[in-house]
Scaffold this motif. Structure first.
Motif, PDB file in Angstrom:
ATOM      1  N   TYR A   1      69.409  85.514  19.604  1.00  0.00           N
ATOM      2  CA  TYR A   1      70.764  86.042  20.111  1.00  0.00           C
ATOM      3  C   TYR A   1      70.620  87.636  20.343  1.00  0.00           C
ATOM      4  O   TYR A   1      69.403  88.065  19.837  1.00  0.00           O
ATOM      5  CB  TYR A   1      71.905  85.741  18.936  1.00  0.00           C
ATOM      6  CG  TYR A   1      71.645  86.280  17.533  1.00  0.00           C
ATOM      7  CD1 TYR A   1      71.763  87.745  17.280  1.00  0.00           C
ATOM      8  CD2 TYR A   1      71.106  85.445  16.665  1.00  0.00           C
ATOM      9  CE1 TYR A   1      71.575  88.476  15.986  1.00  0.00           C
ATOM     10  CE2 TYR A   1      70.788  85.989  15.465  1.00  0.00           C
ATOM     11  CZ  TYR A   1      70.939  87.359  14.875  1.00  0.00           C
ATOM     12  OH  TYR A   1      70.823  87.841  13.883  1.00  0.00           O
TER      13      TYR A   1
ATOM     14  N   TYR B   1      74.572  84.578  22.237  1.00  0.00           N
ATOM     15  CA  TYR B   1      73.086  83.654  22.050  1.00  0.00           C
ATOM     16  C   TYR B   1      72.357  83.478  23.375  1.00  0.00           C
ATOM     17  O   TYR B   1      73.188  83.216  24.530  1.00  0.00           O
ATOM     18  CB  TYR B   1      73.586  82.322  21.312  1.00  0.00           C
ATOM     19  CG  TYR B   1      73.866  82.540  19.903  1.00  0.00           C
ATOM     20  CD1 TYR B   1      72.807  82.080  19.193  1.00  0.00           C
ATOM     21  CD2 TYR B   1      74.945  82.947  19.362  1.00  0.00           C
ATOM     22  CE1 TYR B   1      72.925  82.309  17.725  1.00  0.00           C
ATOM     23  CE2 TYR B   1      75.274  83.023  17.903  1.00  0.00           C
ATOM     24  CZ  TYR B   1      74.162  82.812  17.181  1.00  0.00           C
ATOM     25  OH  TYR B   1      74.447  83.060  15.768  1.00  0.00           O
TER      26      TYR B   1
ATOM     27  N   ASP C   1      78.832  81.126  26.176  1.00  0.00           N
ATOM     28  CA  ASP C   1      77.784  81.073  24.962  1.00  0.00           C
ATOM     29  C   ASP C   1      77.939  79.501  24.627  1.00  0.00           C
ATOM     30  O   ASP C   1      79.116  78.998  23.964  1.00  0.00           O
ATOM     31  CB  ASP C   1      78.243  82.000  23.942  1.00  0.00           C
ATOM     32  CG  ASP C   1      77.344  82.237  22.932  1.00  0.00           C
ATOM     33  OD1 ASP C   1      76.809  81.270  22.719  1.00  0.00           O
ATOM     34  OD2 ASP C   1      76.939  83.025  22.313  1.00  0.00           O
TER      35      ASP C   1
ATOM     36  N   SER D   1      77.603  88.943  18.549  1.00  0.00           N
ATOM     37  CA  SER D   1      76.404  88.472  19.129  1.00  0.00           C
ATOM     38  C   SER D   1      76.620  87.389  20.251  1.00  0.00           C
ATOM     39  O   SER D   1      77.677  86.733  20.210  1.00  0.00           O
ATOM     40  CB  SER D   1      75.790  87.765  17.929  1.00  0.00           C
ATOM     41  OG  SER D   1      75.377  88.796  16.882  1.00  0.00           O
TER      42      SER D   1
END
Length: 386
Positions: A214, A238, A255, A236
């Motif tokens: 990530y 990924y 994501d 975050s």
């Protein structure tokens, strides 16, 4: 003397009526002029000798579409132009034939037109016809571009146009124009897969490939001047995700791991959730937003679709498909591996380790070659219109 006020009153009423009449006439003239000169969609069918012509104008795209038919032969072509009040824009069609090829030259006083050809009942670019047919069509349609090869970092630059080219070199990008070349370095180690790189507005957006699973940072490159910056964020993202597409200055990232759809604005360096596992996300389909579950987007690997004027497909060569999808034109006989981009009526594509372009007025042109494209060519080239 007693009647004078009444005469004055009648005079004022007449003046008011004249004024109202003039206003009505003025508004009527404006409406007539608007109806005459305002761009609007239309379709006309007419004949020139033995040729049946369908002429259509798309006011949104500002493009004319023509279908010319004679017996079993159909030639389709387009012409980009602002709205012309006069309709029936083709004044003459000249026919040329060889053993297996039939070409026409449509002539118009208002539009720039080019030869349209059929070979064994397949519409082809007039640049692909035999030398015999080229001689019949005339030298004015066949301009050979001047080729002057120069080499930069093992890239042979041959017939570059006025656009800006960003070429991935495993650590960053080479920025190449007709006048200048420079190396924009982003990473110390080689990065071979940059499927996560995309663009929005004036920016190329590159995830932080120094990370493994990530990332919390994008590298940004301003397309026009090549200036770099970074955008760090708290949430975050990924690498097990993909860009759905762009709209205005924003990118939309799905994501898969967290099942979150993000809107990312690199210009303002802002991000927000637009869809989650419990809240519908959204997909852009030909300029219309559609609400759809994030799970369905992920499972079907959906992406944005755009209503492009020109569509291309690879099928034992490269074809330009028409606006109505009923016909297609062969524009390259080469073994095309990948369509890189299309800008206006010009398409860019990879053949072997070379980047080519095609546009109707010029034909097929080799722009540059890079040996690395024999092995790695997907998402490796970004082209920016100056």
């Amino acid at each position: 003397m007693v009647l004078a006020p009444k005469k004055i009153k009648k005079s004022k009423i007449k003046q008011r009526r004249r004024r109202i009449a003039l206003i009505i006439i003025f508004i009527t003239v404006l409406l007539i002029l608007y109806m005459i000169y305002h761009a609007r969609d239309y379709e006309k069918k007419y004949w020139l000798n033995d040729f049946e012509i369908i002429e259509r104008f798309d006011s949104k795209k500002k493009i004319y579409f023509f279908s010319v038919k004679k017996e079993d032969n159909i030639w389709e072509f387009t012409s980009e132009h602002k709205y012309i009040t006069k309709h029936k824009l083709l004044q003459e069609i000249v026919l040329y034939e060889t053993e297996d090829t039939i070409c026409i030259i449509p002539k118009s006083e208002q539009l720039t037109t080019y030869p349209q050809c059929q070979n064994n009942n397949i519409q082809i670019s007039y640049h692909l016809v035999s030398d015999e047919m080229k001689k019949s069509l005339g030298d004015s349609f066949f301009q050979v571009p001047k080729s002057e090869t120069k080499t930069y970092e093992k890239i042979d630059i041959k017939n570059i146009d006025n656009n800006i080219y960003y070429i991935w070199n495993y650590k960053g990008f080479y920025k190449i124009t007709k006048e200048t070349q420079e190396n924009i370095k982003l990473f110390e180690k080689d990065i071979y897969d940059i499927s996560g790189v995309s663009s929005a507005g004036n920016y190329l957006v590159i995830p932080d490939y120094k990370e493994a699973y990530y990332f919390n940072k994008f590298y940004l490159i301003q397309k026009k001047d090549g200036k770099t910056s970074t955008w760090e964020f708290k949430d975050s993202l990924y690498f097990d995700g993909y860009f759905l597409g762009s709209h205005n200055n924003s990118l939309f990232y799905m994501d898969r791991k967290t099942k979150i759809e993000w809107e990312l604005d690199p210009k303002k360096k802002r991000m927000r959730k637009v869809g989650t596992e419990t809240k519908d996300g959204k997909i852009l389909r030909n300029d219309d937003w559609e609400k759809i579950s994030v799970t369905k987007i992920i499972n079907e690997n959906q992406k944005f679709t755009t209503d492009e004027t020109y569509h291309y497909e690879i099928d034992n060569g490269l074809y330009l498909t028409s606006l109505n999808g009923q016909n297609k034109k062969l524009i390259s006989k080469k073994d095309v591996k990948e369509i890189v981009a299309s800008i206006n009526d010009k398409v860019y594509y990879i053949v072997g380790h070379s980047l080519y372009s095609y546009e109707e007025s010029v034909g097929e042109v080799e722009i540059m070659s890079y040996f690395e494209w024999n092995f790695n060519y997907k998402n490796m080239i970004f082209i920016v219109e100056k």
